[in-house]
Design a protein around this motif. Sequence first.
Motif, PDB file in Angstrom:
ATOM      1  N   ASN A  59      -3.430  12.096   6.312  1.00 33.48           N
ATOM      2  CA  ASN A  59      -3.200  10.721   5.871  1.00 33.48           C
ATOM      3  C   ASN A  59      -2.762  10.650   4.421  1.00 33.48           C
ATOM      4  N   ARG A  62       0.890  11.241   4.774  1.00 33.55           N
ATOM      5  CA  ARG A  62       1.517  10.033   5.323  1.00 33.55           C
ATOM      6  C   ARG A  62       1.625   8.951   4.243  1.00 33.55           C
ATOM      7  N   HIS A  63       0.576   8.813   3.444  1.00 32.90           N
ATOM      8  CA  HIS A  63       0.586   7.832   2.358  1.00 32.90           C
ATOM      9  C   HIS A  63       1.649   8.203   1.325  1.00 32.90           C
ATOM     10  N   ASN A  67       4.826   5.772   0.366  1.00 39.95           N
ATOM     11  CA  ASN A  67       5.176   5.337  -0.988  1.00 39.95           C
ATOM     12  C   ASN A  67       6.520   5.878  -1.436  1.00 39.95           C
ATOM     13  N   THR A  94      -0.426   0.237   2.912  1.00 40.05           N
ATOM     14  CA  THR A  94      -0.674   0.978   4.146  1.00 40.05           C
ATOM     15  C   THR A  94       0.402   0.599   5.164  1.00 40.05           C
ATOM     16  N   ARG A  95       0.457   1.360   6.231  1.00 37.90           N
ATOM     17  CA  ARG A  95       1.440   1.061   7.269  1.00 37.90           C
ATOM     18  C   ARG A  95       1.274  -0.362   7.781  1.00 37.90           C
ATOM     19  N   ALA A 350      -6.398   3.413   7.719  1.00 34.39           N
ATOM     20  CA  ALA A 350      -5.289   4.052   7.017  1.00 34.39           C
ATOM     21  C   ALA A 350      -5.609   5.450   6.509  1.00 34.39           C
ATOM     22  N   TRP A 351      -6.887   5.736   6.254  1.00 31.70           N
ATOM     23  CA  TRP A 351      -7.245   7.014   5.653  1.00 31.70           C
ATOM     24  C   TRP A 351      -8.163   7.874   6.511  1.00 31.70           C
TER      25      TRP A 351
END
Length: 475
Positions: A59, A62-63, A67, A94-95, A350-351
């Motif tokens: 994650n 992904r983050h 960004n 977040t997504r 998200a995490w």
Amino acid sequence: MTIIYRFRPMKYLIGDDGDNDYRELEKQELALSSPRYFNDPLEGYQDVFWEGDEVLWENLLRHYLLNLHQAAITCVLSDDEETLEEYAIEPKLTRGDLSTDERRQQFDSICQLFFEEKGFESVPSSLASLPEPLKRNNLKQILSVIHRSALESVLERMRGSGAIPEGWPEVTISGDSETVEDLLDAISAAMAGENEELLESVASLVRPLESHMYLQQAVQTGVEQIELQHKKCHFLHHSFPDRYIREITNSLIHTNWHTLCFAKECASPPMWATYADEHRGAALMFRADCQTDESWGKMDVSEGAGSEDSEPTSGEITAPLHAVDYESPPPEVDFFRFLGRLPLPKLESAWHSTPDGRTSQMMDEIVDDLDAWRENLWNHFHSMSTRKLRKWEHEQEIRMVLPDLLESEGSHRKVTYDMSQLEGIVFGLRTSLEDRFEVMKIISENNQDGDSSPVEFYEMVYDGKDFRKVKLNVA
């Protein structure tokens, strides 16, 4: 009761000619500062480390992609430096915050290209397998190696949707997952051999060298000046990993905060030179309540009441004062464990969980004892916000720290004080006759109600041996 000193240039105390933005003495205002604008770039520095399972590491990547995608869009659309500086990275994004299905689908496509087609799907597992926590500079080095493939994934998908204009710089040298795995093996071996500090020191040199190489290349190609397009290119292709880590550590752990700075003494020439316009300003002497069990002392202020453009926001505050710690090292903070700026539902989605349904055990540990988690988070905040490097100990600073719980981020947060709290005013060696007169006139006008104690006036002198204040009032 004890005395603390507030050093200020005259332009802030009485305002420049025709400038009504300041006049702090007349308005009885005290301006707080945000860490973003401190003169010490290491203010609020934390020794952040990353240690987590495969879900948390996936994650994080992904983050990072999210960004980087946001930054690329900002670079395409923005036409001013302020937008690029303020909005190119949004740490709390977040997504689920993406505004359209098209944006979400494009982001999912970027992740699929990066993890599956470019072969980075095993990197989160390798990161989770490191024998020791990963420190800031080593993470920066890893992201720098990953970055070219990440940026290539973002730009490829954006080009496919027509979102990139013609002539936009391409990624000339792409990274690969094998290079990242080799780097992680080297870091793992260094950790096992207890050489991590040396590795961290070497890794700290990567970004300055890359920036210098970029500038050197620009000079050699005959660029006349660094324009916005050059800054966008440098940001996306070179400095993004460093900026990303700085933003997430500054914005995702603790709430925004502001501080009001005082000093225990007024006889330090460097303090006058730095904070009172090279001795042309003044030092305000405030009465503060004495030490309590929880703090060095306390002081009463009013928030919002002195602003001409807004209504009072929170009224009277009895704020603790803390002596700055110049001896202790920066506090250590576990990044994945203390993402305190995100609501728990967003933190979990998200995490702590992945799109394919895998979850991290750390969320259960947090939820099982939320009170202890919050207490530890605030303890970290207090340590971070009241600690500075030993090089600054000559300031002998006493500070008021106000968390920005309303998320009103900015550099101009203000509080007001009652005139009864102002014990005196100390003029510097170079304070002009005109400025002294203006200060004395303002004090006289503010004290016309007769309820406040007389304000004493002092002047700094050097007697050939000592730098000290002398009282000017004549009985």
